[in-house]
Design a protein around this motif. Structure first.
Motif, PDB file in Angstrom:
ATOM      1  N   TYR A 155       0.799  -1.223   0.000  1.00  0.00           N
ATOM      2  CA  TYR A 155       0.000   0.000   0.000  1.00  0.00           C
ATOM      3  C   TYR A 155       0.835   1.278   0.000  1.00  0.00           C
ATOM      4  N   HIS A 156       2.013   1.211  -0.579  1.00  0.00           N
ATOM      5  CA  HIS A 156       2.774   2.436  -0.848  1.00  0.00           C
ATOM      6  C   HIS A 156       3.607   2.162  -2.086  1.00  0.00           C
ATOM      7  N   VAL A 157       3.018   2.457  -3.239  1.00  0.00           N
ATOM      8  CA  VAL A 157       3.607   2.076  -4.525  1.00  0.00           C
ATOM      9  C   VAL A 157       3.642   3.299  -5.440  1.00  0.00           C
ATOM     10  N   HIS A 158       4.841   3.611  -5.947  1.00  0.00           N
ATOM     11  CA  HIS A 158       5.010   4.731  -6.869  1.00  0.00           C
ATOM     12  C   HIS A 158       5.252   4.216  -8.287  1.00  0.00           C
ATOM     13  N   SER A 159       4.830   5.007  -9.239  1.00  0.00           N
ATOM     14  CA  SER A 159       5.019   4.690 -10.656  1.00  0.00           C
ATOM     15  C   SER A 159       5.652   5.893 -11.333  1.00  0.00           C
ATOM     16  N   ALA A 160       5.717   5.840 -12.650  1.00  0.00           N
ATOM     17  CA  ALA A 160       6.300   6.945 -13.411  1.00  0.00           C
ATOM     18  C   ALA A 160       5.488   8.230 -13.299  1.00  0.00           C
ATOM     19  N   PHE A 161       4.314   8.174 -12.676  1.00  0.00           N
ATOM     20  CA  PHE A 161       3.554   9.404 -12.417  1.00  0.00           C
ATOM     21  C   PHE A 161       4.132  10.191 -11.250  1.00  0.00           C
TER      22      PHE A 161
ATOM     23  N   ASP B 132      -1.897  -9.939  -3.892  1.00  0.00           N
ATOM     24  CA  ASP B 132      -3.331  -9.933  -4.152  1.00  0.00           C
ATOM     25  C   ASP B 132      -3.844  -8.536  -4.460  1.00  0.00           C
ATOM     26  N   GLU B 133      -3.131  -7.529  -3.938  1.00  0.00           N
ATOM     27  CA  GLU B 133      -3.628  -6.161  -4.073  1.00  0.00           C
ATOM     28  C   GLU B 133      -2.469  -5.178  -3.989  1.00  0.00           C
ATOM     29  N   ILE B 134      -2.548  -4.106  -4.766  1.00  0.00           N
ATOM     30  CA  ILE B 134      -1.623  -2.985  -4.629  1.00  0.00           C
ATOM     31  C   ILE B 134      -2.418  -1.697  -4.661  1.00  0.00           C
ATOM     32  N   CYS B 135      -1.853  -0.681  -4.045  1.00  0.00           N
ATOM     33  CA  CYS B 135      -2.444   0.651  -4.106  1.00  0.00           C
ATOM     34  C   CYS B 135      -1.373   1.616  -4.590  1.00  0.00           C
ATOM     35  N   PHE B 136      -1.644   2.249  -5.725  1.00  0.00           N
ATOM     36  CA  PHE B 136      -0.730   3.271  -6.234  1.00  0.00           C
ATOM     37  C   PHE B 136      -0.898   4.537  -5.412  1.00  0.00           C
ATOM     38  N   THR B 137       0.231   5.111  -5.000  1.00  0.00           N
ATOM     39  CA  THR B 137       0.220   6.279  -4.115  1.00  0.00           C
ATOM     40  C   THR B 137       1.233   7.301  -4.621  1.00  0.00           C
ATOM     41  N   ASP B 138       1.035   7.740  -5.855  1.00  0.00           N
ATOM     42  CA  ASP B 138       2.019   8.657  -6.430  1.00  0.00           C
ATOM     43  C   ASP B 138       1.978  10.017  -5.744  1.00  0.00           C
ATOM     44  N   HIS B 139       3.119  10.710  -5.849  1.00  0.00           N
ATOM     45  CA  HIS B 139       3.359  11.924  -5.068  1.00  0.00           C
ATOM     46  C   HIS B 139       2.566  13.125  -5.564  1.00  0.00           C
ATOM     47  N   THR B 140       2.035  13.877  -4.603  1.00  0.00           N
ATOM     48  CA  THR B 140       1.636  15.260  -4.839  1.00  0.00           C
ATOM     49  C   THR B 140       2.089  16.079  -3.644  1.00  0.00           C
ATOM     50  N   ASP B 141       2.963  17.038  -3.890  1.00  0.00           N
ATOM     51  CA  ASP B 141       3.448  17.971  -2.863  1.00  0.00           C
ATOM     52  C   ASP B 141       3.257  19.377  -3.400  1.00  0.00           C
ATOM     53  N   TYR B 142       2.434  20.157  -2.748  1.00  0.00           N
ATOM     54  CA  TYR B 142       2.285  21.560  -3.122  1.00  0.00           C
ATOM     55  C   TYR B 142       3.220  22.424  -2.280  1.00  0.00           C
ATOM     56  N   GLY B 143       3.579  23.580  -2.804  1.00  0.00           N
ATOM     57  CA  GLY B 143       4.444  24.501  -2.068  1.00  0.00           C
ATOM     58  C   GLY B 143       5.082  25.478  -3.019  1.00  0.00           C
ATOM     59  N   LYS B 144       5.721  26.467  -2.465  1.00  0.00           N
ATOM     60  CA  LYS B 144       6.276  27.567  -3.247  1.00  0.00           C
ATOM     61  C   LYS B 144       7.235  27.101  -4.316  1.00  0.00           C
ATOM     62  N   TYR B 145       8.090  26.122  -3.997  1.00  0.00           N
ATOM     63  CA  TYR B 145       9.109  25.689  -4.933  1.00  0.00           C
ATOM     64  C   TYR B 145       8.854  24.274  -5.475  1.00  0.00           C
ATOM     65  N   SER B 146       7.703  23.705  -5.144  1.00  0.00           N
ATOM     66  CA  SER B 146       7.489  22.297  -5.451  1.00  0.00           C
ATOM     67  C   SER B 146       7.051  22.093  -6.894  1.00  0.00           C
ATOM     68  N   ASP B 147       7.668  21.103  -7.552  1.00  0.00           N
ATOM     69  CA  ASP B 147       7.219  20.661  -8.865  1.00  0.00           C
ATOM     70  C   ASP B 147       6.740  19.210  -8.780  1.00  0.00           C
ATOM     71  N   VAL B 148       6.418  18.772  -7.562  1.00  0.00           N
ATOM     72  CA  VAL B 148       6.025  17.384  -7.329  1.00  0.00           C
ATOM     73  C   VAL B 148       4.498  17.314  -7.328  1.00  0.00           C
TER      74      VAL B 148
END
Length: 262
Positions: free
Chosen positions: A5-11, A32-48
């Motif tokens: 339940y903490h899986v990142h992809s090319a997103f 049996d199961e995965i959950c994609f949890t790709d990053h979103t970080d907001y902030g002044k300098y963030s590009d995530v």
């Protein structure tokens, strides 16, 4: 039930692992199961910031292709700060998430990995400020499932792991608040990649969560590459059982389902 339940992809900006390849590898591993949890970080300098419309389209495509082989859930890792809460509220309202990890990757838009946040502070000061930011976010934001890699500041602490006694009081407040609001914590197996001397979060935190009555746990590899996926799960499950935990969770529409630890 075996679930990561903490899986990142090319997103995610720090991964080049195509989502469909992640799914194929998870099937090969017998998950049996995965959950994609790709990053979103907001902030002044963030590009995530994940391209969420494209992200959900790809998840739906993979769900349709592999529905007979694995369950794929829609999640996100929200790297939150107090001043970005409103942006995350708007994002959460727009998309049908099954699961949200609340993480802290920056404080006052200052990064940990390059020491911008720690610079000019003592080890006690930056550790306490990190946990205080998490606690303050929790006072203003409720749309999350678990707290991600709760003591992740240790990854970038050039002075070594801060003694638990220094941060015990604020961590206790965080855990009590999470339990009171029916939130959980994740056990994140990236500690092996970062060569940390303990689990993430550490056994002291896991024991305190257990002693306080915390029950909602997820297992996550924080994978960004093929070799990360579901890594070290058997060992970590054994350590959780030693503490006293008997179950862990998966999520649907932000509601936990409990499963016996294998």
């Amino acid at each position: 039930m075996r679930a990561d339940y903490h899986v990142h992809s090319a997103f995610s900006n720090d991964s080049q692992y195509p989502m469909e390849e992640v799914v194929k590898h998870a099937i090969e591993l017998g998950l049996d199961e995965i959950c994609f949890t790709d990053h979103t970080d907001y902030g002044k300098y963030s590009d995530v910031v994940c391209d969420l419309p494209a992200y959900f389209r790809e998840i739906r495509r993979c769900q349709a292709l592999y529905q007979d082989k694995i369950t794929i859930k829609t999640g996100a890792e929200f790297g939150m700060q107090v001043h970005t809460v409103d942006q995350f509220e708007a994002t959460y309202a727009k998309y049908p998430f099954d699961f949200i990890i609340l993480s802290c990757h920056l404080v006052n838009d200052l990064e940990f990995w390059n020491q911008d946040f720690q610079r000019g502070k003592t080890q006690t000061e930056y550790n306490l400020a990190y946990y205080q930011e998490i606690y303050d976010v929790m006072q203003h934001y409720d749309h999350y499932s678990v707290l991600g890699h709760l003591d992740a500041i240790k990854r970038d602490d050039l002075n070594g792991c801060c003694p638990f006694e220094i941060t015990e009081a604020i961590i206790d407040k965080i855990l009590r608040h999470a339990i009171q609001h029916h939130k959980g914590i994740e056990v994140n197996t990236s500690n092996f990649r970062y060569h940390l001397p303990d689990l993430t979060p550490c056994r002291d935190i896991l024991k305190r969560y257990y002693d306080l009555g915390g029950k909602i746990l997820t297992l996550g590899s924080d994978s960004h590459k093929e070799e990360h996926l579901a890594a070290h799960f058997p060992y970590v499950i054994g350590e959780l059982k030693k503490i006293g935990f008997t179950q862990y969770c998966t999520f649907t529409d932000m509601e936990p389902t409990f499963h016996d630890l294998p």
